[in-house]
Write a protein that holds these residues in place. Sequence first.
Motif, PDB file in Angstrom:
ATOM      1  N   GLY A 167       0.803  -1.231   0.000  1.00  0.00           N
ATOM      2  CA  GLY A 167       0.000   0.000   0.000  1.00  0.00           C
ATOM      3  C   GLY A 167       0.828   1.270   0.000  1.00  0.00           C
ATOM      4  O   GLY A 167       0.290   2.369  -0.154  1.00  0.00           O
ATOM      5  N   VAL A 168       2.156   1.138   0.166  1.00  0.00           N
ATOM      6  CA  VAL A 168       3.024   2.328   0.180  1.00  0.00           C
ATOM      7  C   VAL A 168       3.344   2.694  -1.273  1.00  0.00           C
ATOM      8  O   VAL A 168       3.843   1.855  -2.026  1.00  0.00           O
ATOM      9  CB  VAL A 168       4.339   2.052   0.948  1.00  0.00           C
ATOM     10  CG1 VAL A 168       5.268   3.264   0.889  1.00  0.00           C
ATOM     11  CG2 VAL A 168       4.043   1.664   2.389  1.00  0.00           C
ATOM     12  N   PRO A 169       3.072   3.922  -1.700  1.00  0.00           N
ATOM     13  CA  PRO A 169       3.357   4.292  -3.089  1.00  0.00           C
ATOM     14  C   PRO A 169       4.853   4.315  -3.383  1.00  0.00           C
ATOM     15  O   PRO A 169       5.644   4.811  -2.582  1.00  0.00           O
ATOM     16  CB  PRO A 169       2.754   5.699  -3.227  1.00  0.00           C
ATOM     17  CG  PRO A 169       2.540   6.193  -1.842  1.00  0.00           C
ATOM     18  CD  PRO A 169       2.457   5.012  -0.925  1.00  0.00           C
ATOM     19  N   ALA A 170       5.213   3.732  -4.536  1.00  0.00           N
ATOM     20  CA  ALA A 170       6.615   3.728  -4.982  1.00  0.00           C
ATOM     21  C   ALA A 170       6.675   4.435  -6.335  1.00  0.00           C
ATOM     22  O   ALA A 170       5.659   4.567  -7.016  1.00  0.00           O
ATOM     23  CB  ALA A 170       7.110   2.297  -5.111  1.00  0.00           C
ATOM     24  N   THR A 202       9.823   7.753   3.904  1.00  0.00           N
ATOM     25  CA  THR A 202       8.771   8.594   4.464  1.00  0.00           C
ATOM     26  C   THR A 202       7.461   8.527   3.673  1.00  0.00           C
ATOM     27  O   THR A 202       6.492   9.187   4.040  1.00  0.00           O
ATOM     28  CB  THR A 202       9.242  10.068   4.515  1.00  0.00           C
ATOM     29  OG1 THR A 202       9.786  10.402   3.241  1.00  0.00           O
ATOM     30  CG2 THR A 202      10.305  10.284   5.575  1.00  0.00           C
ATOM     31  N   SER A 203       7.451   7.752   2.569  1.00  0.00           N
ATOM     32  CA  SER A 203       6.168   7.573   1.855  1.00  0.00           C
ATOM     33  C   SER A 203       5.231   6.798   2.761  1.00  0.00           C
ATOM     34  O   SER A 203       5.669   5.962   3.541  1.00  0.00           O
ATOM     35  CB  SER A 203       6.378   6.786   0.563  1.00  0.00           C
ATOM     36  OG  SER A 203       7.039   7.583  -0.370  1.00  0.00           O
ATOM     37  N   ARG A 204       3.954   7.045   2.629  1.00  0.00           N
ATOM     38  CA  ARG A 204       3.036   6.414   3.582  1.00  0.00           C
ATOM     39  C   ARG A 204       1.808   5.799   2.938  1.00  0.00           C
ATOM     40  O   ARG A 204       1.309   6.305   1.936  1.00  0.00           O
ATOM     41  CB  ARG A 204       2.605   7.432   4.631  1.00  0.00           C
ATOM     42  CG  ARG A 204       1.979   8.674   4.041  1.00  0.00           C
ATOM     43  CD  ARG A 204       1.726   9.735   5.076  1.00  0.00           C
ATOM     44  NE  ARG A 204       2.956  10.342   5.560  1.00  0.00           N
ATOM     45  CZ  ARG A 204       2.999  11.372   6.378  1.00  0.00           C
ATOM     46  NH1 ARG A 204       1.890  11.902   6.840  1.00  0.00           N
ATOM     47  NH2 ARG A 204       4.144  11.886   6.775  1.00  0.00           N
ATOM     48  N   GLY A 213       4.370   3.233   6.830  1.00  0.00           N
ATOM     49  CA  GLY A 213       5.088   3.901   5.739  1.00  0.00           C
ATOM     50  C   GLY A 213       6.256   3.081   5.230  1.00  0.00           C
ATOM     51  O   GLY A 213       6.413   1.895   5.556  1.00  0.00           O
ATOM     52  N   GLY A 214       7.112   3.733   4.433  1.00  0.00           N
ATOM     53  CA  GLY A 214       8.246   3.055   3.812  1.00  0.00           C
ATOM     54  C   GLY A 214       9.169   2.374   4.822  1.00  0.00           C
ATOM     55  O   GLY A 214       9.673   1.287   4.574  1.00  0.00           O
ATOM     56  N   TYR A 251      17.647  -3.360  13.339  1.00  0.00           N
ATOM     57  CA  TYR A 251      18.342  -2.076  13.217  1.00  0.00           C
ATOM     58  C   TYR A 251      17.625  -1.034  12.362  1.00  0.00           C
ATOM     59  O   TYR A 251      18.151   0.047  12.140  1.00  0.00           O
ATOM     60  CB  TYR A 251      19.762  -2.294  12.668  1.00  0.00           C
ATOM     61  CG  TYR A 251      20.665  -2.955  13.677  1.00  0.00           C
ATOM     62  CD1 TYR A 251      21.147  -2.248  14.773  1.00  0.00           C
ATOM     63  CD2 TYR A 251      21.013  -4.295  13.557  1.00  0.00           C
ATOM     64  CE1 TYR A 251      21.957  -2.848  15.719  1.00  0.00           C
ATOM     65  CE2 TYR A 251      21.829  -4.912  14.498  1.00  0.00           C
ATOM     66  CZ  TYR A 251      22.297  -4.178  15.576  1.00  0.00           C
ATOM     67  OH  TYR A 251      23.096  -4.774  16.514  1.00  0.00           O
ATOM     68  N   LEU A 252      16.459  -1.370  11.846  1.00  0.00           N
ATOM     69  CA  LEU A 252      15.747  -0.374  11.024  1.00  0.00           C
ATOM     70  C   LEU A 252      14.248  -0.574  11.163  1.00  0.00           C
ATOM     71  O   LEU A 252      13.789  -1.594  11.679  1.00  0.00           O
ATOM     72  CB  LEU A 252      16.154  -0.472   9.558  1.00  0.00           C
ATOM     73  CG  LEU A 252      15.556  -1.590   8.683  1.00  0.00           C
ATOM     74  CD1 LEU A 252      15.784  -1.262   7.206  1.00  0.00           C
ATOM     75  CD2 LEU A 252      16.118  -2.941   8.992  1.00  0.00           C
ATOM     76  N   GLY A 253      13.480   0.400  10.699  1.00  0.00           N
ATOM     77  CA  GLY A 253      12.034   0.232  10.741  1.00  0.00           C
ATOM     78  C   GLY A 253      11.292   1.539  10.589  1.00  0.00           C
ATOM     79  O   GLY A 253      11.863   2.577  10.264  1.00  0.00           O
ATOM     80  N   GLY A 254       9.994   1.460  10.838  1.00  0.00           N
ATOM     81  CA  GLY A 254       9.144   2.641  10.790  1.00  0.00           C
ATOM     82  C   GLY A 254       9.013   3.237  12.178  1.00  0.00           C
ATOM     83  O   GLY A 254       9.157   2.531  13.188  1.00  0.00           O
ATOM     84  N   PHE A 255       8.770   4.518  12.238  1.00  0.00           N
ATOM     85  CA  PHE A 255       8.621   5.221  13.517  1.00  0.00           C
ATOM     86  C   PHE A 255       7.479   6.216  13.338  1.00  0.00           C
ATOM     87  O   PHE A 255       7.583   7.142  12.537  1.00  0.00           O
ATOM     88  CB  PHE A 255       9.933   5.944  13.851  1.00  0.00           C
ATOM     89  CG  PHE A 255       9.986   6.557  15.225  1.00  0.00           C
ATOM     90  CD1 PHE A 255      10.704   5.955  16.252  1.00  0.00           C
ATOM     91  CD2 PHE A 255       9.344   7.767  15.494  1.00  0.00           C
ATOM     92  CE1 PHE A 255      10.774   6.532  17.514  1.00  0.00           C
ATOM     93  CE2 PHE A 255       9.415   8.346  16.750  1.00  0.00           C
ATOM     94  CZ  PHE A 255      10.131   7.734  17.763  1.00  0.00           C
TER      95      PHE A 255
END
Length: 438
Positions: A99-102, A122-124, A130-131, A269-273
């Motif tokens: 669902g995140v636009p690319a 930061t795309s949501r 989001g991304g 080590y990474l992810g959405g916030f």
Amino acid sequence: MERDEQVWWGVRYPHKEAKVKKRRTLAEIKEKVEKGAAVVMTADELCNSVRSGEDVSFEDVDVVTSATCGLKSGTFSVLSFKVAEREEFERASKVFLNGVPAFAGPCPNERLGIIDAIVYGTSRRDEKYGGGHLFRELVAGEEIEVVVETVEGRRIETTTNLEEIPFARLCGTRNAFKNYYAFVNAHEDEVASIFSVSKFEGAFKELTFSGCGELNPLEKDPFMDTIGVGTKILMNGAEGFVIGEGTRSSAKKPNLMGIADMHGMLPEYLGGFRTSAGPEVWNSWAVPIPVLNERVLENAKRLDEEIQLGVLDVHNRLPVGEITYADVWRDCDLSVRFDEHKCIECEECQVASICPTDAFDVMAKEVNADLCCNCGACVRFCQEGAFYCNLGVVTLSGREIPVTLRQSDRKRAAKLAEMLKRKILDADFTLSEPAGRL
Ligand code: SF4
Ligand code: SF4
């Protein structure tokens, strides 16, 4: 001022041109690593030794491993993968991943049934996802949904996972800042912001901040004596490279651009916030600093107490004061603890709805340690005290302001610096000479 010092943007550093008596080459350090004779210290270990009064000299350390972990908005991924058979469609007009636009392209090779897509961190999809969330799920090996709308009006729906995506790179356009800022709301009205998880309260009721202080790569090497184009790094646990300075990088606030293959990354080590202004992305870098001369070591020894942290008004980003990283990291807890016995299972758990990484499972009464970034938001929102962390209080112009949110996870950064140290010592990570200076 001593001749061997310079004041650079208000901070004393060993002088850039200072004569250094003792030097070693990268080749000599690599030889020591091969012989098992090299001393590699994490920035944490080096700073703790300095703080405890130890005289760490040039002979005592060959490499310092620095690291940072936190929100990094300028992160995007480039993915190239098969979505259909050859000739099934000419060109994609829209691409959505979970669902995140690319962005489809830039190379329009869709007649092959393959799409190239660029996804911003930061795309949501919506206010909660989001991304950054997508990147983490890919790295964790989860299946994602792919929707391609074509110029012919077709809609292709399929699923994929990282194993089926042969090309997947994560790129930071402005990562590894030489630390960042703290924020307060200097006005009475609340404001939605990427620097808070709920509306940012004013006036001067709370302070949030980013930056890993004395662990930060560009604090350890402020003149980029050792970091350059082509420097090998660990990005989220995978080997990557510095490819240049990042966008809006300046002498006062330099940052780096880097790239790494997502296939070797570790999801912790990474992810959405989630912020009050929508989803953001966080990730982690570790950078080796070879101690090539005494000046490199002197800079690497700088402590939180010597590293400035500008405080900005969240409304207009104008400065309202200045503190140091010691004010936000020293005498505080790095980890957030949860006491399930204090949880009374409220009808509506404030923590479950506010936790920016969805780390808290209220049904299971559990915190997912891989997702929890020790931001501390839960401490404020659980009225029963089930979450505990001393986040500290900052004094600014005579006001005492509680820290309510950390958008950097120093504990995780320290863990990544330790991983890099181990890899260097085990000859699992080769130090590289930069191909170009920054
Ligand atoms: S707000 Fe606190 S006490 Fe209430 S359910 Fe959530 S964690 Fe438990
Ligand atoms: S510290 Fe609390 S709010 Fe922050 S990620 Fe962990 S559980 Fe969630």
